[in-house]
Each structure stands twice: as structure tokens, then as C-alpha cells.
Design a protein around this motif. Structure first.
Motif, PDB file in Angstrom:
ATOM      1  N   TYR A  34       6.401  16.953   8.941  1.00 41.59           N
ATOM      2  CA  TYR A  34       5.322  16.709   9.891  1.00 41.59           C
ATOM      3  C   TYR A  34       4.715  15.345   9.569  1.00 41.59           C
ATOM      4  O   TYR A  34       4.550  14.990   8.394  1.00 41.59           O
ATOM      5  CB  TYR A  34       4.246  17.792   9.781  1.00 41.59           C
ATOM      6  N   PHE A  35       4.377  14.582  10.586  1.00 37.19           N
ATOM      7  CA  PHE A  35       3.802  13.262  10.365  1.00 37.19           C
ATOM      8  C   PHE A  35       3.060  12.826  11.623  1.00 37.19           C
ATOM      9  O   PHE A  35       3.171  13.462  12.684  1.00 37.19           O
ATOM     10  CB  PHE A  35       4.887  12.242  10.004  1.00 37.19           C
TER      11      PHE A  35
ATOM     12  N   TRP B  63       0.856  -1.193   0.000  1.00 34.69           N
ATOM     13  CA  TRP B  63       0.000   0.000   0.000  1.00 34.69           C
ATOM     14  C   TRP B  63       0.883   1.230   0.000  1.00 34.69           C
ATOM     15  O   TRP B  63       1.647   1.443   0.937  1.00 34.69           O
ATOM     16  CB  TRP B  63      -0.864  -0.090   1.249  1.00 34.69           C
ATOM     17  N   GLU B  64       0.832   2.030  -1.061  1.00 28.72           N
ATOM     18  CA  GLU B  64       1.590   3.287  -1.136  1.00 28.72           C
ATOM     19  C   GLU B  64       0.591   4.436  -1.223  1.00 28.72           C
ATOM     20  O   GLU B  64      -0.280   4.445  -2.103  1.00 28.72           O
ATOM     21  CB  GLU B  64       2.529   3.307  -2.352  1.00 28.72           C
ATOM     22  N   SER B  65       0.737   5.401  -0.323  1.00 30.00           N
ATOM     23  CA  SER B  65      -0.290   6.439  -0.241  1.00 30.00           C
ATOM     24  C   SER B  65       0.272   7.679   0.441  1.00 30.00           C
ATOM     25  O   SER B  65       1.433   7.723   0.833  1.00 30.00           O
ATOM     26  CB  SER B  65      -1.496   5.895   0.540  1.00 30.00           C
ATOM     27  N   GLN B  66      -0.591   8.709   0.545  1.00 31.31           N
ATOM     28  CA  GLN B  66      -0.302   9.919   1.314  1.00 31.31           C
ATOM     29  C   GLN B  66       0.992  10.597   0.838  1.00 31.31           C
ATOM     30  O   GLN B  66       1.889  10.896   1.621  1.00 31.31           O
ATOM     31  CB  GLN B  66      -0.229   9.576   2.803  1.00 31.31           C
TER      32      GLN B  66
ATOM     33  N   GLU C 262       3.895   4.981  11.363  1.00 31.03           N
ATOM     34  CA  GLU C 262       4.080   6.396  11.010  1.00 31.03           C
ATOM     35  C   GLU C 262       3.361   6.626   9.686  1.00 31.03           C
ATOM     36  O   GLU C 262       3.488   5.801   8.766  1.00 31.03           O
ATOM     37  CB  GLU C 262       5.563   6.756  10.882  1.00 31.03           C
ATOM     38  N   LYS C 263       2.640   7.721   9.584  1.00 29.04           N
ATOM     39  CA  LYS C 263       1.891   7.988   8.353  1.00 29.04           C
ATOM     40  C   LYS C 263       1.603   9.480   8.226  1.00 29.04           C
ATOM     41  O   LYS C 263       2.081  10.299   9.015  1.00 29.04           O
ATOM     42  CB  LYS C 263       0.599   7.176   8.329  1.00 29.04           C
ATOM     43  N   SER C 264       0.823   9.826   7.188  1.00 30.09           N
ATOM     44  CA  SER C 264       0.400  11.209   6.900  1.00 30.09           C
ATOM     45  C   SER C 264       1.570  12.184   6.862  1.00 30.09           C
ATOM     46  O   SER C 264       1.569  13.201   7.558  1.00 30.09           O
ATOM     47  CB  SER C 264      -0.631  11.677   7.938  1.00 30.09           C
TER      48      SER C 264
END
Length: 659
Positions: A372-373, A304-307, A359-361
């Protein structure tokens, strides 16, 4: 965008790890020590309880222990055993109550009780109670040293959490007017020039093509909102094709020149919701191209690759992935732009950023240094907290929690920050009743703001007979002499670049191309302090004998011929141009508006032209290559009836006389 199911279970509580750390229910645990005079009736229940425990008859164990405590509420052994039983049965609240009573009766009954109870208080955010208990455990020489690593980590987390709660940051979020409607707005970002908000809007709509009996359904649409003259954003509308057709897109990020837009596209692959990163490019007519994948070396079928978050200058692409080979469940990666315009293989951000959890966003600010994350692996206040970290020469500084109450017990996601670093934006469905998801803005805490930058953008005014091909824009820091080269869009002639502000620095921007005339603009530090976005249009024109070219930003005080620092800097760059074109000869010419006496204006224009000429000669241009003349108000470019026209007429130019 949906998120993947993780490959393994991640426990969300320190308590569960304590449960796993304790021994099984097979044998009754060893008792602690406490000097007590217990009467026979309660004490006689203990052997029965232990025997029942060893026989795995836990219902009877509980009955005997509760009976003992009923006879003597301060009976330490019974309080301990029943608390241990409840912990192993994952009845945490009951265990906490019983052991709290035990600590009142016998504080040193068993060293580990202080640690376990401290962690329970941590889960309740009772940090003032938790920290002394964990410190008590670590100071006890009779403790089980096998818990030390966990206890020290828990203590560090508790102290950080306590510091966050005790040092509140100012947080007054306000809905972004017009954009925040009765529908849901989320997955948003703002263009580096701060003129366009991109976001997803979800609302109930009816497909009119399905006939009169068509039913309404929830629809997600990729939208944009443009900044109005009054400083507010319009409500926004769905983006036209190729968006909102066959793509399920969202989570946008755009470059400073507004020509590359990155976003996430999701599709079902045999029941697996796979998400990949796509991009589209804007052409000279303002239309977006058909979205394309960033490449199979980034997007994978089994992950899954996103954001995505692209740096303003388009040098780096950050994203979230659950691919194998990471550090935790969801990790942050980045790719570097190669010379051919494609992206490098993904680079896993190191353990300063990524943890064994999620960790995301990611949002990389326009300064290209402040990331920022959100994370549930770094010490925080809730599930997912917002963090920020600054890049170093080789890695990252330790992430910092953005602070309480921006972060709280609930998950906090989707932060993005304005160009000047003063305003943060996020989506929430909890701040206003009955409104669903809305977009909010708030003032960023000082310590969480990115490095100061400014956005330089403009357009090349291309003269007839000239070609943008091979033209480049160069930005020179007049303090450090550092030069940054900027790509010019070959179709539109536009350019944009985010530059880090240097303390009290002025800048020269100029266009360079073989055979093209000198054209530059001066940008002062005082101008940058007033606004983070600066427009600097330049002229791209061929060198032609007899043609006039403006020396922008050479200005004089009223009735003065004294060159200021800005004017001198412009002339210094013009001298470099003359030296690079050694056969070139030019006439420096001065012009005025019609304010004042005509003869005085004529003399003033001559004196000013001579001042520019003389400074250029002093810098090494041969006198035979330059001349000077003044024409006063006799050659206006515009009407002198208003200030805008008079400003155009007050100018210093050079005319090529030979080449």
C-alpha cells in the motif's frame, strides 16, 4: 517526518500543462471556422483586437473583444480569442466560461477547443462533460495530432476517475478509542500480532525543570498503546529511553517477533532537514537498544530516506527517498535481508509503482506481497491517493486505487492494515471538528484486502541442560508438503512467523536440533479460520533414557481408539524422528483423567497407546524399537478437579528406553 523540497517543480494541474503547450502571447492565434452572420458593429471590433494583440497591447485586445461579445454574445471568433487570451494569462475559469459558450454556438469551431475544455471540466470533476469532449477531439480528423498522447492519457484518467466515483466503496471510519485524544496522533502502525499500536503524539507541555516561569510548548513524543482484554487499546504513553531523548523519531514499523523496530530520525544539516532510517532491537529483558542507522549505503547525507516499512518476517525493508537516479521526485525503494543480517543495496521499484511524480508512505502488509502506498502520479481523485499493488514472481501488478470515498480530493496518507486484512487504519485532521489529528479505523474493501495469512508465534520451553543454539522451528504445510524454517531468538527462545494461508491446509510445527527430543504441535485449518494469530509453544529437551516427552495433539473421541487425521499427522512426523535417530528405542504410553470407571480408563489407555504404536509400525518403524503401555488415571500431571487439569492428564507420551 518532514518531506524534502523537490529538485524541480511538478505542476499539479493538467490545465497548467495546457497553458505551457499553447503558443506564446506574441501573435494572435489563427481563427477557427463557424458559419455566422455577424453584424458590423461586433465584427468591426475583431480586426482592432487582433492588431492590438500583435502589438502586445493586451489590455486593448481584451477591451475590443469584450466589446464585440457585448454587442453579440454568440460571436464565435470573439469568444474564442478572448478565451485563448484568458487561458494564456492563466485565468482558467474565464477561459472555461467563454469556450463553453463557444461550443454551444459552434461545436466544431476548432478541434482543440473540445480537448482544452474537456481538461478544464476534468479539473472541476465534471467528468460526464469532460469525457465526451475529449472523445470528440480524438475522433476529429482535423485535430492537431500532437495533442493525441496527452489527450488519450487524460481520457484514460477521466474514465478511471469516473469509474471510482460511480462505484463507491463502503467507508465508515471510526476514531480509535482512547488512543485518539485532544492531542494530535499520527505516523502510526500496528505490530503484526495486533497487540501494540505505535504512533507519534503531539501535545502542549511545560518543562517543569525550567522554573516557575517556564512556558508551554508543542512536544512530539513517540508512544505505544497496548491492547486490553476488552479488545480496545489503552490511551498509550511515551516510550522510555532510548526514545524521546535526543532523537526526533517517528514513522515506526516492527517485525512479527516484536524484536526489531524501524523508524525515521530527522536532523538539521546546515538548514537542510535530513531524514534517515534507524532501527533498535529488544533484548531478553524487554529493553530496546540504542538506535542505529541501517547503513550509509541506504542513508545518504544528500538525500531524504524515510517512512520505513519492514516485512513481518524481516526479509525486506521498504522506504521512501528523493535520491538521485530515481524515476520521479519521491520514489519507493526496498532492500533485501542478507544472510549476515545486514541489508542489501537499495532497489528502485519499477515504473509500475514509481511514476515521474511522487510515491511515498509505503506499507508492506504482513503477507509480504501486498504493498500500500500513496501517489500523485497514478490516476486518482485528488492530490495524493492511496493505492495498492500485489507482487508477482518478477515485478508488480498494476496498482489499483483503493476507492472513493476513502480517496477524495484531499491528500490521503499513512494507511496501514491489520493482519487479517479486514481493518485499515489512517490518521486524519478533517473527520471530526476541533480534535486535530486522530487515528481512525475502517473496514477494508474486499478487493483491496491482502492475501490471507496467519501469525504463528510461540516460545521454546528449554529444559535444564539444553541450549537454544542451533535449534530451529520448522512449519510444514500438510497439503503441499512445503517446509518453512523459522529463526528462534537465541536470548528469549521466542519465535514468530507469518505464513500465507493455503486453502484448507493444516500445519505441523516442530522443533529440530541434534540430540533434542521430538516436540511438535498440530494447527488445523479450522483453528486458523477463527483467528489469525496462533500460539504454539514447544519443548526443547535433550534425549535422555527414562525421560517422558509429550506427543502433543494426539486426541481421541470419547471412549474411542480411532486415530483422526491430526493424530496420524503427528505420528508420521514422530516416525521421521525415529528414522533419523536409528538407535533410539521408545515406549508409547497412554494416560487418562479420572472421569469414568478406573478399570475402563486403564483399558482405554492401553488400547490408545497400542493404536499409536501400531500406526508407527505400519509406517516402517521396526517393532523391536517400540513398545506400548497404558496407565489409565494412575499417573496424573495435574489435579482432576477442573477441566484444565483433566485436559493435561489426558495425554499420549513416549519414554526413551534406549539410545
Amino acid at each position: 517526518m518532514p518531506e524534502p523540497k523537490l529538485r524541480y517543480k511538478i505542476f499539479g494541474s493538467l490545465i497548467l500543462s495546457l497553458v505551457l503547450a499553447t503558443s506564446s502571447l506574441a501573435q494572435a492565434p489563427e481563427l477557427g471556422e463557424c458559419e455566422q452572420n455577424v453584424e458590423e458593429l461586433p465584427s468591426s471590433q475583431l480586426p482592432k483586437a487582433i492588431r492590438a494583440w500583435n502589438q502586445k497591447n493586451f489590455r486593448e485586445t481584451e477591451r475590443y473583444l469584450e466589446k464585440a461579445i457585448r454587442f453579440d454574445p454568440t460571436y464565435a471568433d470573439a469568444l474564442y480569442l478572448l478565451g485563448e487570451l484568458k487561458l494564456r494569462q492563466r485565468e482558467i475559469r474565464k477561459a472555461q466560461f467563454l469556450w463553453s459558450k463557444l461550443m454551444e454556438v459552434c461545436p466544431n469551431y476548432k478541434a482543440e477547443i473540445a480537448y482544452f475544455l474537456g481538461v478544464m471540466y476534468m479539473e472541476d470533476n465534471k467528468l460526464d462533460e469532460a469525457i465526451p469532449l475529449i472523445e470528440q477531439f480524438l475522433a476529429n480528423p482535423e485535430r492537431d495530432f500532437g495533442y493525441d498522447k496527452e489527450a488519450k492519457a487524460a481520457l484514460e484518467e477521466a474514465k478511471k476517475k469516473q469509474a471510482l466515483l460511480r462505484n463507491e466503496v463502503v467507508f465508515n471510519p471510526k476514531p480509535v478509542q482512547r488512543v485518539s485524544t485532544t492531542a494530535d496522533e499520527y505516523l502510526a502502525t500496528i505490530s503484526p500480532d495486533q497487540r501494540t499500536l505505535y504512533f507519534t503524539r503531539r501535545s502542549r507541555k511545560t518543562d517543569r525543570k525550567s522554573g516557575p516561569a517556564a512556558s508551554a510548548r508543542m512536544v512530539e513524543e513517540f508512544c505505544a498503546s497496548v491492547l486490553q482484554n476488552d479488545g480496545t487499546f489503552e490511551e498509550g504513553a511515551p516510550l522510555p529511553s532510548p526514545f524521546n531523548t535526543s532523537y526526533n523519531e517517528g514513522g515506526p514499523s516492527i517485525t512479527a517477533d516484536n524484536t526489531e523496530l524501524y523508524f525515521t530520525v530527522c536532523e538539521d544539516l546546515d538548514g537542510y532537514k535530513n531524514c534517515d532510517i534507524y532501527y533498535t532491537e529488544k533484548d531478553m529483558l524487554g529493553y530496546w537498544s540504542t538506535p542505529r542507522s541501517v547503513g550509509d549505503h541506504i542513508n545518504r547525507k544528500d538525500s531524504w530516506e524515510s517512512q520505513a516499512s519492514v516485512t513481518a518476517n524481516g526479509d525486506w525493508l521498504y522506504f521512501t527517498s528523493d535520491r538521485k537516479g530515481g524515476i520521479g521526485g519521491l520514489d519507493l525503494y526496498r532492500c533485501k535481508r542478507k544472510e549476515d543480517g545486514t541489508w542489501s543495496a537499495p532497489e528502485l521499484l519499477d515504473a509500475r509503482i514509481n511514476t515521474r511524480r511522487d510515491e511515498k508512505s509505503p506499507f508492506i502488509h504482513s503477507d509480504s506481497e501486498t504493498l500500500y502506498f500513496t501517489s500523485n502520479g497514478h490516476p486518482g481523485l485528488g492530490g495524493f491517493d492511496i493505492f495498492y499493488a500485489r507482487a508477482t514472481d518478477s515485478s508488480w501488478q498494476a496498482p489499483s486505487n483503493i476507492g472513493y470515498p476513502i480517496n477524495g480530493e484531499k491528500d490521503d496518507l499513512g494507511l496501514f492494515v491489520s493482519l487479517d486484512g479486514k481493518t485499515g487504519y489512517f490518521s486524519s485532521n478533517t473527520l471530526r471538528a476541533n480534535t486535530g489529528w486522530d487515528l481512525y479505523s475502517f473496514e477494508m474493501p474486499e478487493e483491496a484486502r491482502p492475501e490471507e495469512v496467519f501469525l504463528l508465534q510461540g516460545t521454546l520451553d528449554v529444559a535444564e541442560g539444553e541450549d537454544i543454539q542451533d535449534a530451529s522451528i520448522k512449519i510444514k504445510n500438510l497439503k503441499t508438503k512445503e517446509i518453512t524454517e523459522v529463526k528462534v531468538d537465541a536470548q528469549t527462545g521466542s519465535y514468530a512467523r507469518v505464513i500465507e494461508k493455503k486453502e484448507a491446509s493444516d500445519y505441523i510445527v516442530k522443533v529440530e536440533k541434534k540430540g533434542a527430543a521430538f516436540s511438535s504441535r498440530y494447527i488445523s485449518n479450522s483453528e486458523l479460520s477463527m483467528k489469525p494469530t496462533v500460539e504454539a509453544d514447544l519443548q526443547l529437551a535433550p534425549m535422555e533414557v527414562g525421560r517422558e516427552y509429550t506427543l502433543n495433539d494426539i486426541q481421541f473421541a470419547s471412549n474411542s481408539t480411532q486415530l483422526n487425521a491430526a493424530s496420524k499427522s503427528i505420528i508420521e512426523e514422530f516416525v521421521l524422528f525415529m528414522k533419523e535417530n536409528s538407535a533410539l528405542r521408545a515406549d508409547i504410553q497412554g494416560h487418562t483423567d479420572n472421569v469414568g470407571d478406573q478399570q475402563s480408563n486403564l483399558q482405554l489407555s492401553k488400547d490408545r497407546a497400542k493404536a499409536v504404536y501400531q500406526y508407527a509400525i505400519n509406517l516402517g518403524v521396526e517393532a523391536s524399537r517400540l513398545s506400548w503401555h497404558g496407565y489409565g488415571e494412575s499417573r496424573p500431571l495435574a489435579d482432576n478437579e477442573d477441566e484444565a487439569g483433566r485436559a493435561k492428564n489426558r495425554r499420549t507420551v513416549f519414554v526413551i528406553t534406549a539410545r
